[in-house]
Design a protein around this motif. Structure first.
Motif, mmCIF file in Angstrom:
data_model
loop_
_atom_site.group_PDB
_atom_site.id
_atom_site.type_symbol
_atom_site.label_atom_id
_atom_site.label_comp_id
_atom_site.label_asym_id
_atom_site.label_seq_id
_atom_site.Cartn_x
_atom_site.Cartn_y
_atom_site.Cartn_z
ATOM 1 N N GLY A 62 0.781 -1.237 0.000
ATOM 2 C CA GLY A 62 0.000 0.000 0.000
ATOM 3 C C GLY A 62 0.806 1.278 0.000
ATOM 4 O O GLY A 62 0.232 2.363 -0.089
ATOM 5 N N SER A 63 2.135 1.167 0.097
ATOM 6 C CA SER A 63 2.984 2.353 -0.008
ATOM 7 C C SER A 63 3.557 2.517 -1.412
ATOM 8 O O SER A 63 4.290 3.471 -1.677
ATOM 9 C CB SER A 63 4.134 2.276 1.011
ATOM 10 O OG SER A 63 3.638 2.306 2.330
ATOM 11 N N GLY A 64 3.250 1.569 -2.297
ATOM 12 C CA GLY A 64 3.759 1.617 -3.661
ATOM 13 C C GLY A 64 2.898 2.466 -4.575
ATOM 14 O O GLY A 64 1.924 3.109 -4.145
ATOM 15 N N PHE A 65 3.223 2.455 -5.851
ATOM 16 C CA PHE A 65 2.557 3.299 -6.842
ATOM 17 C C PHE A 65 1.052 3.056 -6.869
ATOM 18 O O PHE A 65 0.247 3.940 -6.549
ATOM 19 C CB PHE A 65 3.187 3.032 -8.213
ATOM 20 C CG PHE A 65 2.563 3.770 -9.360
ATOM 21 C CD1 PHE A 65 2.133 5.086 -9.247
ATOM 22 C CD2 PHE A 65 2.420 3.143 -10.602
ATOM 23 C CE1 PHE A 65 1.568 5.765 -10.315
ATOM 24 C CE2 PHE A 65 1.868 3.805 -11.685
ATOM 25 C CZ PHE A 65 1.438 5.113 -11.530
ATOM 26 N N LEU A 66 0.640 1.842 -7.214
ATOM 27 C CA LEU A 66 -0.788 1.543 -7.272
ATOM 28 C C LEU A 66 -1.395 1.461 -5.880
ATOM 29 O O LEU A 66 -2.467 2.012 -5.621
ATOM 30 C CB LEU A 66 -1.024 0.220 -8.016
ATOM 31 C CG LEU A 66 -2.472 -0.300 -7.991
ATOM 32 C CD1 LEU A 66 -3.433 0.706 -8.599
ATOM 33 C CD2 LEU A 66 -2.566 -1.645 -8.691
ATOM 34 N N GLY A 67 -0.720 0.756 -4.953
ATOM 35 C CA GLY A 67 -1.275 0.578 -3.623
ATOM 36 C C GLY A 67 -1.598 1.890 -2.941
ATOM 37 O O GLY A 67 -2.662 2.043 -2.317
ATOM 38 N N ASN A 68 -0.715 2.864 -3.069
ATOM 39 C CA ASN A 68 -0.944 4.165 -2.452
ATOM 40 C C ASN A 68 -2.162 4.860 -3.047
ATOM 41 O O ASN A 68 -2.929 5.531 -2.335
ATOM 42 C CB ASN A 68 0.295 5.051 -2.607
ATOM 43 C CG ASN A 68 0.144 6.385 -1.922
ATOM 44 O OD1 ASN A 68 0.008 6.467 -0.707
ATOM 45 N ND2 ASN A 68 0.132 7.448 -2.708
ATOM 46 N N HIS A 69 -2.367 4.697 -4.353
ATOM 47 C CA HIS A 69 -3.541 5.303 -4.994
ATOM 48 C C HIS A 69 -4.825 4.617 -4.541
ATOM 49 O O HIS A 69 -5.864 5.276 -4.387
ATOM 50 C CB HIS A 69 -3.402 5.251 -6.509
ATOM 51 C CG HIS A 69 -2.579 6.368 -7.070
ATOM 52 N ND1 HIS A 69 -3.114 7.596 -7.399
ATOM 53 C CD2 HIS A 69 -1.258 6.458 -7.338
ATOM 54 C CE1 HIS A 69 -2.162 8.393 -7.854
ATOM 55 N NE2 HIS A 69 -1.031 7.724 -7.823
ATOM 56 N N ILE A 70 -4.780 3.306 -4.344
ATOM 57 C CA ILE A 70 -5.960 2.596 -3.834
ATOM 58 C C ILE A 70 -6.299 3.089 -2.434
ATOM 59 O O ILE A 70 -7.462 3.386 -2.122
ATOM 60 C CB ILE A 70 -5.713 1.082 -3.840
ATOM 61 C CG1 ILE A 70 -5.616 0.562 -5.275
ATOM 62 C CG2 ILE A 70 -6.829 0.354 -3.087
ATOM 63 C CD1 ILE A 70 -5.187 -0.889 -5.381
ATOM 64 N N VAL A 71 -5.277 3.215 -1.589
ATOM 65 C CA VAL A 71 -5.485 3.698 -0.224
ATOM 66 C C VAL A 71 -6.067 5.109 -0.240
ATOM 67 O O VAL A 71 -7.039 5.406 0.469
ATOM 68 C CB VAL A 71 -4.153 3.666 0.561
ATOM 69 C CG1 VAL A 71 -4.287 4.387 1.899
ATOM 70 C CG2 VAL A 71 -3.699 2.231 0.772
ATOM 71 N N ALA A 72 -5.486 5.988 -1.057
ATOM 72 C CA ALA A 72 -5.961 7.373 -1.121
ATOM 73 C C ALA A 72 -7.398 7.451 -1.633
ATOM 74 O O ALA A 72 -8.203 8.247 -1.132
ATOM 75 C CB ALA A 72 -5.036 8.196 -2.018
ATOM 76 N N LEU A 73 -7.722 6.623 -2.622
ATOM 77 C CA LEU A 73 -9.072 6.650 -3.186
ATOM 78 C C LEU A 73 -10.101 6.146 -2.176
ATOM 79 O O LEU A 73 -11.159 6.762 -1.986
ATOM 80 C CB LEU A 73 -9.128 5.812 -4.463
ATOM 81 C CG LEU A 73 -10.423 5.934 -5.273
ATOM 82 C CD1 LEU A 73 -10.519 7.297 -5.931
ATOM 83 C CD2 LEU A 73 -10.521 4.836 -6.311
ATOM 84 N N LEU A 74 -9.806 5.025 -1.536
ATOM 85 C CA LEU A 74 -10.724 4.501 -0.528
ATOM 86 C C LEU A 74 -10.906 5.507 0.607
ATOM 87 O O LEU A 74 -12.013 5.681 1.133
ATOM 88 C CB LEU A 74 -10.203 3.176 0.021
ATOM 89 C CG LEU A 74 -10.180 1.992 -0.951
ATOM 90 C CD1 LEU A 74 -9.541 0.771 -0.284
ATOM 91 C CD2 LEU A 74 -11.572 1.656 -1.453
ATOM 92 N N HIS A 75 -9.817 6.189 0.963
ATOM 93 C CA HIS A 75 -9.886 7.200 2.020
ATOM 94 C C HIS A 75 -10.765 8.376 1.588
ATOM 95 O O HIS A 75 -11.604 8.854 2.370
ATOM 96 C CB HIS A 75 -8.481 7.685 2.367
ATOM 97 C CG HIS A 75 -8.458 8.747 3.427
ATOM 98 N ND1 HIS A 75 -8.653 8.469 4.759
ATOM 99 C CD2 HIS A 75 -8.269 10.088 3.343
ATOM 100 C CE1 HIS A 75 -8.587 9.587 5.462
ATOM 101 N NE2 HIS A 75 -8.345 10.585 4.627
ATOM 102 N N SER A 76 -10.577 8.835 0.356
ATOM 103 C CA SER A 76 -11.357 9.977 -0.128
ATOM 104 C C SER A 76 -12.842 9.655 -0.219
ATOM 105 O O SER A 76 -13.691 10.546 -0.131
ATOM 106 C CB SER A 76 -10.842 10.432 -1.500
ATOM 107 O OG SER A 76 -11.190 9.495 -2.514
ATOM 108 N N ARG A 77 -13.160 8.380 -0.376
ATOM 109 C CA ARG A 77 -14.554 7.949 -0.499
ATOM 110 C C ARG A 77 -15.136 7.455 0.836
ATOM 111 O O ARG A 77 -16.294 7.051 0.882
ATOM 112 C CB ARG A 77 -14.648 6.839 -1.550
ATOM 113 C CG ARG A 77 -14.295 7.301 -2.949
ATOM 114 C CD ARG A 77 -14.259 6.158 -3.949
ATOM 115 N NE ARG A 77 -14.100 6.656 -5.302
ATOM 116 C CZ ARG A 77 -14.049 5.888 -6.390
ATOM 117 N NH1 ARG A 77 -14.144 4.572 -6.272
ATOM 118 N NH2 ARG A 77 -13.923 6.430 -7.586
ATOM 119 N N ASN A 78 -14.299 7.482 1.880
ATOM 120 C CA ASN A 78 -14.743 6.989 3.186
ATOM 121 C C ASN A 78 -15.360 5.598 3.040
ATOM 122 O O ASN A 78 -16.437 5.310 3.567
ATOM 123 C CB ASN A 78 -15.750 7.968 3.814
ATOM 124 C CG ASN A 78 -15.970 7.715 5.294
ATOM 125 O OD1 ASN A 78 -15.084 7.188 5.978
ATOM 126 N ND2 ASN A 78 -17.146 8.069 5.783
#
Length: 383
Positions: free
Chosen positions: A18-34
């Motif tokens: 989750g700290s990598g290129f795709l993983g970080n974007h997945i984490v950020a997206l899920l966070h932005s969508r709560n």
């Protein structure tokens, strides 16, 4: 945009890598969508920019099953997104096998033994490609290319991982454990290190006036936010299936199933290869006109690349600016049919190609990761 919609929380989600290129974007997206009640990242490195409220564990080695199982037992996750994978350009075959094959098996086993409901696995569109032939509107019915027909060892290990993940769906021992695999093609965007930065390097080296091939080959590139969006949709679909069945509902029809299935993910807008490159260059300020471009044939390009590889090998100079593999990719047609993802996942891109290029170029220059870029652009905010 889809990010502004209301999304149902999916429970405790774990993202490997989750700290990598795709993983970080997945984490950020899920966070932005709560879109979760709790979110945990498993990685061996710290994130560049941690997200408040996300639980980061940066000591988790997927190849150590006992340690991984212990971590999963303490987390009690509802679902896992498995993105962890070494950089394919490193060429370390032992590492590729240990992480992609053994690590994936460990993740699957840990999920099964700790009651995880669903696993979304990040695969690759390259599984059906021999790196030489054209792919025209390829879909999920295409066979995986493995063994002697697959020259990329990384792709072989990703194929082995996908096969295991999908075979682990609804097994007799764990009939309620659901899995699926997503196959993105040529990911790019903010945080990119393998596509946009090398492309921009060509601009700063003054190479925009040279083209290899006639630029009549369509190619699928995929903006990273769209790939993250597809992972969210797949998670939601698997968990909805599990919830429905737990309540006594019916199993999805074969034409509706997400579990046990693989899905190609693209921007659904293949472009001519050099049109993508020129869009990247233009976003950085290039003003080269078509009539200024000198076109080389594929055969001439391969000859030049062969000579460069030989010289660089003889004098131990590392990797040349042009390789035979790069020439092959530059001149090949490679695009995919994503109807399955659209109908079963409800997937459609949320970021356009041009928007993704614009944001990706700004980000790469801001981070200063483009070889040859003016250093005054590093850390500079662009309008």
């Amino acid at each position: 945009m889809a990010q502004r919609q209301q999304y149902q929380p999916l429970g405790h989600i774990v993202v490997t890598g989750g700290s990598g290129f795709l993983g970080n974007h997945i984490v950020a997206l899920l966070h932005s969508r709560n879109a979760y009640t709790k979110l945990t990242v498993l990685d061996l490195k710290k994130p560049a920019s941690p997200i408040s409220g996300v639980n980061y564990i940066d000591t988790c080695d997927l190849t150590n099953f006992e340690a991984l199982l212990s971590t999963f037992e303490s987390l009690k996750a509802d679902a896992v997104v498995h993105t962890a994978s070494p950089n394919h350009t490193m060429g370390n075959k032992d590492l590729m096998y240990k992480v992609n094959v053994e690590g994936t098996r460990n993740v699957v086993n840990a999920c099964q033994e700790t009651g995880v409901k669903a696993l979304v696995h990040t695969s690759t569109a390259s599984l059906v490609h021999d790196t030489k032939s054209d792919l025209i509107n390829a879909d999920e019915s295409y066979p995986l290319i493995m063994g002697k027909d697959q020259p990329e060892y990384y792709t072989i290990t990703k194929a082995q991982a996908e096969i295991h993940v999908l075979a682990s769906n609804r097994t007799p021992e764990y009939p309620k454990f659901l899995t699926c695999a997503l196959r993105p093609s040529a990911m790019f965007g903010e945080g990119d290190v393998q596509l946009i930065p090398p492309g921009l390097s060509a601009y700063y080296k003054g190479q925009t006036k040279v083209q290899i091939g006639q630029n009549n080959n369509l190619f699928d590139f995929t903006e990273i936010t769209n790939v993250a969006h597809a992972h969210h949709l797949a998670l939601a679909a698997l968990l909805a299936t599990r919830e429905r069945e737990d309540k006594g509902g019916s199993v999805p029809l074969d034409t509706e199933r997400v579990d046990g299935e693989a899905f190609f993910i693209t921007n659904d807008s293949p472009v001519y290869f050099f049109d993508f490159a020129r869009s990247v260059w233009a976003a950085a300020g290039d003003e080269t006109k078509n009539e200024q471009v000198w076109t080389l044939s594929k055969d001439i390009g391969l000859l030049i690349a062969t000579l460069m590889e030989l010289v660089f090998w003889l004098f131990r100079l590392g990797k040349p600016n042009l390789t035979r593999q790069q020439v092959q990719y530059t001149c090949m047609t490679r695009y995919f049919n994503i109807d399955k993802a659209k109908t079963r996942l409800g997937y459609e891109p949320v970021v356009t190609m041009q928007e993704g290029i614009r944001k990706g170029v700004k980000d790469a220059l801001y981070r200063g990761v483009v070889r040859g870029q003016p250093m005054e652009l590093k850390g500079k905010k662009f309008d």
